[in-house]
Enzyme design. Sequence first.
Site, PDB file in Angstrom:
ATOM      1  N   ASP A  69      11.974  84.773  67.767  1.00 22.00           N
ATOM      2  CA  ASP A  69      11.885  84.178  69.011  1.00 22.00           C
ATOM      3  C   ASP A  69      11.591  82.978  69.298  1.00 22.00           C
ATOM      4  O   ASP A  69      11.552  82.083  68.187  1.00 22.00           O
ATOM      5  CB  ASP A  69      10.562  84.900  69.615  1.00 22.00           C
ATOM      6  N   GLU A 120       6.052  84.914  67.752  1.00 24.81           N
ATOM      7  CA  GLU A 120       5.651  83.920  67.009  1.00 24.81           C
ATOM      8  C   GLU A 120       5.113  82.936  67.983  1.00 24.81           C
ATOM      9  O   GLU A 120       4.023  82.279  67.818  1.00 24.81           O
ATOM     10  CB  GLU A 120       6.488  83.524  65.839  1.00 24.81           C
TER      11      GLU A 120
END
Length: 372
Positions: A69, A120
Site C-alpha cells: 500500500d 502498513e
Amino acid sequence: MNNNYTHIDLLKRIVEIPSISGQEAVLADFLQQYMSSLGYNSTIDEVGNLIVEKGKLDAPLILLLGHMDTVAPYTNVQEKDGKLYGRGSVDAKGALATFISAFHQVEMDCRLIIVGAVEEEVSSSKGANYILHHYNPDAVIIGEPSGCSNIVVGYKGKIGIHYSIQNLSSHSAGNGDKSTILAYNFWNQLNEFINKNASSAFYDPTATITNIEGTMEKCNMDISIRIPPEYDIEALKQFVFSIQEQATIRFSEVTPAVLKKRDSTVARALLSAIREFSLQPKVKVKTGTSDMNIVNTKWSNIPMIAYGPGDSMLDHTPNEHLELKEYELAIQILKLGLEHLSNELIESNQDVFSAEDEEEITQRLQALGYID
C-alpha cells in the site's frame, strides 16, 4: 501474463498500479499471477496479503516482509534521467520489487517467503498483525527504504492522543476560559513534559499536533507522539490525565518502538554483502514507524533488519522517485546477503539435535551404562 519482465519493467508496473491503503487487491492479484507464472507457490491470504514461497518446509525460514500500500494521492509514473517517479517508488514498492527480483535469482537451502502486506501506511497495520500469528521465522527483513548501502535496526514508536473539550458557558466577553485556550494550555504543558531534557532525535520523544479545530465553545485536537525504545508509556498517560481538566482524552494508538541488535545474523549477512560491493555500510535508526514495530511485539527474539533502495526523505512527497541504478544494485546486494544468511542459518541448524537424535543418543548411553 508476461513472465519476462526486466527488473525495471517489474518495478514500473508495480508502481503504475494504484494501491492506496485498503485498495491493494489489484496489485496483489497482479503479483500473485505473475509469481505463479514463474512457477512459485503464490497465494493471497485471508486479509489480502500476497504470500510467495519456495524451499523446503522443514528448513530455516527467512521472511521478507514488504508492503503493497501507499499513501494518497496517486501520482503519475514516469521514467526520466535514470529515475522512476511515482507514488510508492520509494515507500515501499522499490523494496518489494527488490525482494521479488532477489527471490527469483537466489539459490539457497533455506525456506524463503515474501509477504506483500496490506495497510502498513494506516494505523490498522492489518497485514503485519495477521502474519505475525501465522509464521515463526528464523530471520526477518522488512522492506523499507534504507539506501542500498545501509541497513535499519530501529524505528521509533507512536502514541496518538485525541483531545476533546466542550465549554458551552464560555463567551468572548466573559472571564471564563475558552475551549481553544484550554486546549492551547494542555498542548503547552504536554509539549514541555515531552521535550524536557531532549537531546536526541531517536532516543527522545517528540510531539506534533496533526489536526486541530475549535471555537470558544468546543475544541478537538489530535496529537501524535513519537516515542523511543523503553519509553515509560504509563508515566506519559498518567501525566496526560493529570492535566486534562474537563477535557475528554482518548489514546487512539500505541505502537512500541523497536531497536534490534546490530550484530545479529541477518545484520551481519547484509553488511557483509554491502562490503563485497565495495561500499561502506551504515547501520541506521529511523524516527518514523514501520511494520517492524508491529511484528517485533511477538518476534522480539528474532533477528531482524529493514532494507531497501531509496531515500526515505522522499517518502510521501510529490517528488518521490527511485534511482534505478541503486535499485539494480540493491537486488544484487540482497541476493548475496540472503545467500550469506542462509548459509549461516543452515550451519547453525545442523548443530541442533532433533528429538529423534536425542532419543538415539540416550539409548546408546543407557546401553553403555553411562546413564540409568
